[in-house]
Design a protein around this motif. Sequence first.
Motif, mmCIF file in Angstrom:
data_model
loop_
_atom_site.group_PDB
_atom_site.id
_atom_site.type_symbol
_atom_site.label_atom_id
_atom_site.label_comp_id
_atom_site.label_asym_id
_atom_site.label_seq_id
_atom_site.Cartn_x
_atom_site.Cartn_y
_atom_site.Cartn_z
ATOM 1 N N LEU A 118 36.078 41.601 64.566
ATOM 2 C CA LEU A 118 35.084 42.487 65.165
ATOM 3 C C LEU A 118 35.767 43.612 65.932
ATOM 4 N N PRO A 119 35.147 44.781 65.980
ATOM 5 C CA PRO A 119 35.721 45.890 66.763
ATOM 6 C C PRO A 119 35.837 45.505 68.237
ATOM 7 N N ALA A 120 36.851 46.005 68.897
ATOM 8 C CA ALA A 120 37.075 45.685 70.312
ATOM 9 C C ALA A 120 35.895 46.112 71.171
ATOM 10 N N TRP A 145 43.430 41.256 76.960
ATOM 11 C CA TRP A 145 42.504 41.165 75.837
ATOM 12 C C TRP A 145 43.093 41.778 74.571
ATOM 13 N N SER A 146 43.926 42.786 74.706
ATOM 14 C CA SER A 146 44.548 43.377 73.521
ATOM 15 C C SER A 146 45.484 42.382 72.840
ATOM 16 N N ILE A 147 45.985 41.416 73.610
ATOM 17 C CA ILE A 147 46.854 40.375 73.043
ATOM 18 C C ILE A 147 46.027 39.200 72.528
ATOM 19 N N LEU A 148 45.038 38.785 73.314
ATOM 20 C CA LEU A 148 44.259 37.600 72.965
ATOM 21 C C LEU A 148 43.320 37.825 71.785
ATOM 22 N N LEU A 149 42.709 39.010 71.709
ATOM 23 C CA LEU A 149 41.685 39.247 70.683
ATOM 24 C C LEU A 149 42.299 39.658 69.356
ATOM 25 N N THR A 150 43.281 38.891 68.955
ATOM 26 C CA THR A 150 43.904 39.033 67.644
ATOM 27 C C THR A 150 43.833 37.676 66.959
ATOM 28 N N VAL A 151 44.057 37.653 65.672
ATOM 29 C CA VAL A 151 44.021 36.378 64.945
ATOM 30 C C VAL A 151 45.029 35.410 65.538
ATOM 31 N N GLU A 152 46.229 35.916 65.806
ATOM 32 C CA GLU A 152 47.266 35.041 66.357
ATOM 33 C C GLU A 152 46.909 34.574 67.764
ATOM 34 N N GLY A 153 46.432 35.507 68.597
ATOM 35 C CA GLY A 153 46.116 35.154 69.976
ATOM 36 C C GLY A 153 44.990 34.143 70.066
ATOM 37 N N LEU A 154 43.930 34.344 69.286
ATOM 38 C CA LEU A 154 42.783 33.438 69.321
ATOM 39 C C LEU A 154 43.130 32.080 68.710
ATOM 40 N N THR A 155 43.989 32.084 67.707
ATOM 41 C CA THR A 155 44.413 30.821 67.105
ATOM 42 C C THR A 155 45.225 29.998 68.087
ATOM 43 N N VAL A 156 46.160 30.643 68.758
ATOM 44 C CA VAL A 156 46.978 29.941 69.758
ATOM 45 C C VAL A 156 46.104 29.435 70.899
ATOM 46 N N LEU A 157 45.163 30.266 71.353
ATOM 47 C CA LEU A 157 44.269 29.849 72.436
ATOM 48 C C LEU A 157 43.473 28.618 72.031
#
Length: 268
Positions: free
Chosen positions: A38-40, A57-69
């Motif tokens: 989704l767009p930021a 949020w620029s780090i977390l709202l990525t596929v990698e960031g959300l997967t790790v979270l």
Amino acid sequence: MLHRNAGPEALGLLRWVVFGLWFVTILIGPPLSRLAALPAEFFSPPGVLALLPDGIWSILLTVEGLTVLSMVTLALTLAAAVGARPFWLVGPLAFAGVLMVDGIQKGHAGFINHAQMGILYGALLVAISPAAHALTPFRRNRTVQGSGAGAYRFPLVGLALLLAVAYSLIGIHRLAVGGWAVFTGDALPTYLALRTFEYMGFGFEGSVLLLHYPGAVAFLKAGFVVVTLFEVLSPLALVWRRFRWVWLAVIAPFHLTTLLTMNIFFWE
């Protein structure tokens, strides 16, 4: 009174229930990483999450960031559920994880609904309490005695009071805003139909069948009146044991009915 049964075992059971529900909810729910598509601009951090720097949020709202979270939060909620040591650290970290996961989900929804709010506040109360003194495979701490035993009562009574007051306020708001017309008019049948044909994760269509029968609709409206009355009186369940059993006999089937007719279901 609820506080009479408060102790390390009861609080340990609450620990299993609260963090166990979070583990299951995250594990079987839609992948959090899909929100990265989704767009930021679609995301607005709710509540205390709005205090975090934008760079996070620029780090977390990525596929990698959300997967790790998601993976870290799954591990933390499982550790908290079993009462891993040191719980004074594991519990708050698990709560921080579920707060982030829940906040990111709600931050993309455009509004704050009350789904998962019960177990969110429950996770906070359990995380800051001596909830790992019992029902854990790890070494048990010494049970708190005397006046200090209130540490077991606070999260149990606190969460029960929070849920009871929430029910009561919902019922009072319904009566104050909608009045008697909510029960006698077409508000309930209309909402049943709308919820049935919206895209939902469950897909039950019980209301479609019921709406064909005027007697069934009248029964649902009467039940709505009874449920609202018990919602308003919910705090009595904390201090009146007989009413508590009747309250459960009304509210538990009500939530099953909302699942089958409106596809609304809360794990807690």
